[in-house]
Design a protein around this motif. Structure first.
Motif, PDB file in Angstrom:
ATOM      1  N   THR A   1       0.790  -1.645   0.041  1.00 22.29           N
ATOM      2  CA  THR A   1      -0.263  -0.082  -0.041  1.00 22.29           C
ATOM      3  C   THR A   1       0.829   1.329   0.375  1.00 22.29           C
ATOM      4  OG1 THR A   1      -0.168  -0.167   2.601  1.00 22.29           O
ATOM      5  CG2 THR A   1      -1.778  -0.896   1.462  1.00 22.29           C
ATOM      6  N   ALA A   2       1.911   1.457   0.715  1.00 22.35           N
ATOM      7  CA  ALA A   2       3.196   2.684   0.497  1.00 22.35           C
ATOM      8  C   ALA A   2       3.215   2.430  -1.177  1.00 22.35           C
ATOM      9  CB  ALA A   2       4.221   2.155   1.154  1.00 22.35           C
ATOM     10  N   GLU A   3       2.980   1.497  -1.366  1.00 19.99           N
ATOM     11  CA  GLU A   3       3.759   2.229  -3.185  1.00 19.99           C
ATOM     12  C   GLU A   3       2.847   3.091  -4.133  1.00 19.99           C
ATOM     13  OE1 GLU A   3       6.605  -1.141  -4.305  1.00 19.99           O
ATOM     14  OE2 GLU A   3       4.687  -2.048  -4.485  1.00 19.99           O
ATOM     15  N   VAL A   4       1.193   1.922  -3.574  1.00 20.51           N
ATOM     16  CA  VAL A   4       0.377   2.155  -3.950  1.00 20.51           C
ATOM     17  C   VAL A   4      -0.483   4.714  -3.657  1.00 20.51           C
ATOM     18  CG1 VAL A   4      -3.132   2.632  -3.920  1.00 20.51           C
ATOM     19  CG2 VAL A   4      -0.924   0.611  -4.132  1.00 20.51           C
ATOM     20  N   ARG A   5       0.285   4.628  -2.473  1.00 20.43           N
ATOM     21  CA  ARG A   5       0.153   5.951  -1.567  1.00 20.43           C
ATOM     22  C   ARG A   5       0.950   6.583  -2.617  1.00 20.43           C
ATOM     23  NH1 ARG A   5       1.264   4.329   2.542  1.00 20.43           N
ATOM     24  NH2 ARG A   5      -0.457   4.759   4.080  1.00 20.43           N
ATOM     25  N   GLU A   6       2.579   6.454  -2.987  1.00 25.03           N
ATOM     26  CA  GLU A   6       3.379   7.119  -3.964  1.00 25.03           C
ATOM     27  C   GLU A   6       2.777   7.602  -4.997  1.00 25.03           C
ATOM     28  OE1 GLU A   6       7.856   6.058  -5.628  1.00 25.03           O
ATOM     29  OE2 GLU A   6       7.268   4.698  -3.895  1.00 25.03           O
ATOM     30  N   PHE A   7       2.138   6.851  -5.782  1.00 23.81           N
ATOM     31  CA  PHE A   7       1.968   6.788  -6.737  1.00 23.81           C
ATOM     32  C   PHE A   7       0.710   7.289  -7.014  1.00 23.81           C
ATOM     33  CE2 PHE A   7      -1.551   5.378  -9.957  1.00 23.81           C
ATOM     34  CZ  PHE A   7      -0.497   5.803 -11.067  1.00 23.81           C
ATOM     35  N   ALA A   8       0.106   7.270  -6.082  1.00 26.48           N
ATOM     36  CA  ALA A   8      -1.399   8.773  -5.978  1.00 26.48           C
ATOM     37  C   ALA A   8      -1.010   9.782  -5.573  1.00 26.48           C
ATOM     38  CB  ALA A   8      -1.971   8.084  -4.592  1.00 26.48           C
ATOM     39  N   ARG A   9       0.250  10.133  -4.916  1.00 23.48           N
ATOM     40  CA  ARG A   9       1.552  11.650  -4.326  1.00 23.48           C
ATOM     41  C   ARG A   9       1.120  12.355  -6.271  1.00 23.48           C
ATOM     42  NH1 ARG A   9       3.782   9.838   1.524  1.00 23.48           N
ATOM     43  NH2 ARG A   9       1.636  10.366   2.714  1.00 23.48           N
ATOM     44  N   SER A  10       1.748  11.244  -6.836  1.00 25.00           N
ATOM     45  CA  SER A  10       2.538  11.256  -7.983  1.00 25.00           C
ATOM     46  C   SER A  10       1.389  12.025  -8.530  1.00 25.00           C
ATOM     47  CB  SER A  10       3.538  10.690  -8.046  1.00 25.00           C
ATOM     48  OG  SER A  10       4.437  11.003  -7.226  1.00 25.00           O
ATOM     49  N   HIS A  11       0.531  10.918  -8.729  1.00 22.76           N
ATOM     50  CA  HIS A  11      -0.915  11.313 -10.215  1.00 22.76           C
ATOM     51  C   HIS A  11      -2.687  11.693  -9.619  1.00 22.76           C
ATOM     52  CE1 HIS A  11       2.012   9.052 -12.795  1.00 22.76           C
ATOM     53  NE2 HIS A  11       2.089   8.585 -11.992  1.00 22.76           N
ATOM     54  N   GLY A  12      -2.371  11.697  -7.964  1.00 22.04           N
ATOM     55  CA  GLY A  12      -3.799  12.930  -7.853  1.00 22.04           C
ATOM     56  C   GLY A  12      -4.378  11.350  -7.122  1.00 22.04           C
ATOM     57  N   TRP A  13      -5.670  11.928  -6.158  1.00 22.47           N
ATOM     58  CA  TRP A  13      -6.540  10.510  -5.963  1.00 22.47           C
ATOM     59  C   TRP A  13      -8.037  11.058  -7.279  1.00 22.47           C
ATOM     60  CZ3 TRP A  13      -5.087   6.854  -2.422  1.00 22.47           C
ATOM     61  CH2 TRP A  13      -4.228   7.028  -1.702  1.00 22.47           C
ATOM     62  N   PRO A  14      -8.791   9.753  -7.063  1.00 24.27           N
ATOM     63  CA  PRO A  14      -8.710   8.890  -6.668  1.00 24.27           C
ATOM     64  C   PRO A  14      -7.416   7.710  -7.843  1.00 24.27           C
ATOM     65  CG  PRO A  14     -10.636   8.783  -8.379  1.00 24.27           C
ATOM     66  CD  PRO A  14      -9.784   9.946  -8.081  1.00 24.27           C
ATOM     67  N   VAL A  15      -7.203   6.268  -7.170  1.00 29.31           N
ATOM     68  CA  VAL A  15      -6.694   5.650  -8.539  1.00 29.31           C
ATOM     69  C   VAL A  15      -7.288   4.168  -8.125  1.00 29.31           C
ATOM     70  CG1 VAL A  15      -4.405   6.852  -7.881  1.00 29.31           C
ATOM     71  CG2 VAL A  15      -5.704   4.894  -6.330  1.00 29.31           C
ATOM     72  N   VAL A  16      -6.574   3.185  -9.634  1.00 27.40           N
ATOM     73  CA  VAL A  16      -6.978   1.792 -10.055  1.00 27.40           C
ATOM     74  C   VAL A  16      -6.180   0.846  -9.272  1.00 27.40           C
ATOM     75  CG1 VAL A  16      -8.328   0.382 -11.236  1.00 27.40           C
ATOM     76  CG2 VAL A  16      -9.161   3.050 -11.171  1.00 27.40           C
ATOM     77  N   VAL A  17      -7.228   0.389  -8.467  1.00 27.54           N
ATOM     78  CA  VAL A  17      -5.873  -0.885  -7.557  1.00 27.54           C
ATOM     79  C   VAL A  17      -6.553  -1.881  -8.147  1.00 27.54           C
ATOM     80  CG1 VAL A  17      -4.051  -1.972  -6.033  1.00 27.54           C
ATOM     81  CG2 VAL A  17      -5.240   0.266  -5.678  1.00 27.54           C
ATOM     82  N   LYS A  18      -5.515  -3.417  -8.870  1.00 32.10           N
ATOM     83  CA  LYS A  18      -6.004  -4.798  -9.401  1.00 32.10           C
ATOM     84  C   LYS A  18      -5.085  -5.477  -9.572  1.00 32.10           C
ATOM     85  CE  LYS A  18      -7.401  -2.368 -13.009  1.00 32.10           C
ATOM     86  NZ  LYS A  18      -7.533  -1.687 -14.445  1.00 32.10           N
ATOM     87  N   PRO A  19      -5.702  -6.916  -9.562  1.00 26.46           N
ATOM     88  CA  PRO A  19      -4.510  -7.449 -10.119  1.00 26.46           C
ATOM     89  C   PRO A  19      -3.721  -8.027 -11.312  1.00 26.46           C
ATOM     90  CG  PRO A  19      -5.627  -8.976  -8.723  1.00 26.46           C
ATOM     91  CD  PRO A  19      -6.995  -6.910  -9.139  1.00 26.46           C
ATOM     92  N   VAL A  20      -3.027  -8.016 -11.435  1.00 29.34           N
ATOM     93  CA  VAL A  20      -2.186  -7.788 -13.172  1.00 29.34           C
ATOM     94  C   VAL A  20      -3.574  -9.177 -14.074  1.00 29.34           C
ATOM     95  CG1 VAL A  20       0.102  -6.547 -12.682  1.00 29.34           C
ATOM     96  CG2 VAL A  20      -0.428  -8.723 -12.958  1.00 29.34           C
TER      97      VAL A  20
END
Length: 414
Positions: free
Chosen positions: A141-160
């Motif tokens: 989840t830390a990597e998801v948070r890092e991505f969101a801080r760069s690209h903005g909320w919301p984000v989509v999380v899924k299995p590849v």
């Protein structure tokens, strides 16, 4: 040896196309089934297909050994397939690996990765010069948070390797992030949430050529559907569609991925004139989307689809053009059905041209968080997508299903 074409057909996913194929009398079939998907087969379906040769791939045996057993079976039966068709998304890797070893038409490992692994897929889109959502693979989840801080909320999380929105989540903020559970047993990715209008496109491909493309509108996005929004797709045989050269867009994907033949399903976004490609699959579209196209354009979409897998140029003569959509009937919970609207009641409603209700009073049902979760479906026709959607909402207003909990068995007195 059979004088008719012999097709190795991956069986098990409950699609209307599968029922069409097993009823054909101008092609000989050998069914390919995987033990890991045994739960997909009802006893009624197994009885209905008992006359067809079927090869079950065992989960606990090396694939090379299973291919040898398969070849031994085809020698015994005299039916040696030279064509191959896999309509199932979750079976892509194992099905095409089997076909490769069996000497049948197949996708390469790299092509399977492009049409199955959503991170590799989006990387390939970018290599082809196509815009797509920013993304990265993640494991915490830390990597998801890092991505969101760069690209903005919301984000989509899924299995590849997700499909049907299973385990796919719209993460709106830090609070949603705290509830996210990224199982280490799966590979995950995060991507930016794309605005604008989401569309679908289906196409038939033969010899690397896109034969035709059929666009669909969605009254609600898939991630809204799993949270209770209207679950529908509308094939746009008439009326307004996306302002995009769809044949060119799909051909760029087909050529760039080296895809030779099959049914292609793609999702894309149009946001303030900008086109962003979402996902692509070389397999049948889910729900009843292919049937929508047949109803909308007045042709046998399933026969045309089978033709491209048999190396034939299909008949794409259209008898009419209208809009037709599939509306999935809600299945709001798990338990025992106490009441459900009957098919004849649905067929009496404006615009409804077909209806399938899978459950009846007394059936025990299980609801899951996936985009094709439903108690059945109706096909609804109209001249425009707006008219079809109005008629769909009329159906939803009158459709009724009552489900009562199934309690634990009563204790037996000593």
């Amino acid at each position: 040896m059979s004088a008719r074409p012999v097709l190795l057909f991956v069986d098990g996913w409950p699609l209307s196309f599968c029922h069409h194929v097993i009823r054909r009398d101008d092609v000989d079939l050998v069914l390919l089934r995987f033990s890991s998907q045994r739960a997909l087969f009802s006893e009624d379906y197994l009885d209905a297909t008992a006359h067809l040769p079927a090869f079950w791939v065992r989960d606990d045996a090396p694939l090379a050994e299973e291919v040898e057993r398969y070849h031994a079976m085809t020698r015994r039966t005299g039916l040696r397939p030279t064509y191959f068709c896999n309509p199932s998304e979750p079976a892509q890797e194992i099905a095409h690996a089997f076909a490769r070893r069996a000497g049948l038409p197949h996708l390469t490992e790299r092509q399977v990765r492009w049409v199955r692994n959503k991170a590799a897929m989006k990387d390939r889109f970018r290599e082809l010069g196509l815009a797509t959502a920013a993304h990265r693979t993640v494991s915490t989840t830390a990597e998801v948070r890092e991505f969101a801080r760069s690209h903005g909320w919301p984000v989509v999380v899924k299995p590849v390797d997700s499909f049907a929105c299973i385990d796919t989540f719209l993460v709106r903020d830090e609070r949603d992030l705290a509830r996210l559970d990224l199982s280490p047993a799966r590979s995950w990715m995060v991507e930016e949430h794309v605005g604008g209008q989401e569309w679908e496109a289906c196409a038939l491909v033969l010899g690397g050529e896109v034969l035709d493309v059929w666009p669909s509108a969605m009254p609600a996005r898939p991630l809204s559907i799993v949270d209770g929004a209207i679950n529908a797709n509308i094939s746009l045989g008439s009326g307004e569609g996306p302002d995009v050269d769809l044949r060119d867009l799909v051909q760029r994907v087909v050529t760039g991925m080296g895809l030779d033949h099959g049914y292609l399903h793609m999702e894309f976004f149009v946001d303030r004139g900008r086109v962003l490609v979402g996902e692509v699959g070389l397999r049948l579209a889910g729900c009843e989307i292919p049937a929508n196209h047949g109803h909308a354009y007045g042709f046998d979409v399933f026969a045309a689809t089978l033709d491209v897998y048999l190396g034939r140029r299909p008949d794409l003569t259209y008898r009419w053009r209208r809009c037709v959509g599939d509306l999935l009937l809600p299945l709001p919970g798990s338990g025992r059905v106490r009441h459900i609207t009957r098919e004849e009641e649905l067929l009496a409603m404006p615009g409804v041209i077909a209806a399938v209700v899978r459950h009846g009073r007394g059936d025990v049902v299980t609801s899951r968080r996936m985009s094709h979760n439903s108690a059945g479906y109706v096909h609804v026709a109209g001249q425009t997508a707006e008219e079809v959607e109005r008629r769909m909402r009329h159906v939803l207003d009158r459709y009724r299903i009552e489900i009562e909990p199934v309690g634990p068995p009563a204790a037996v007195a000593p």
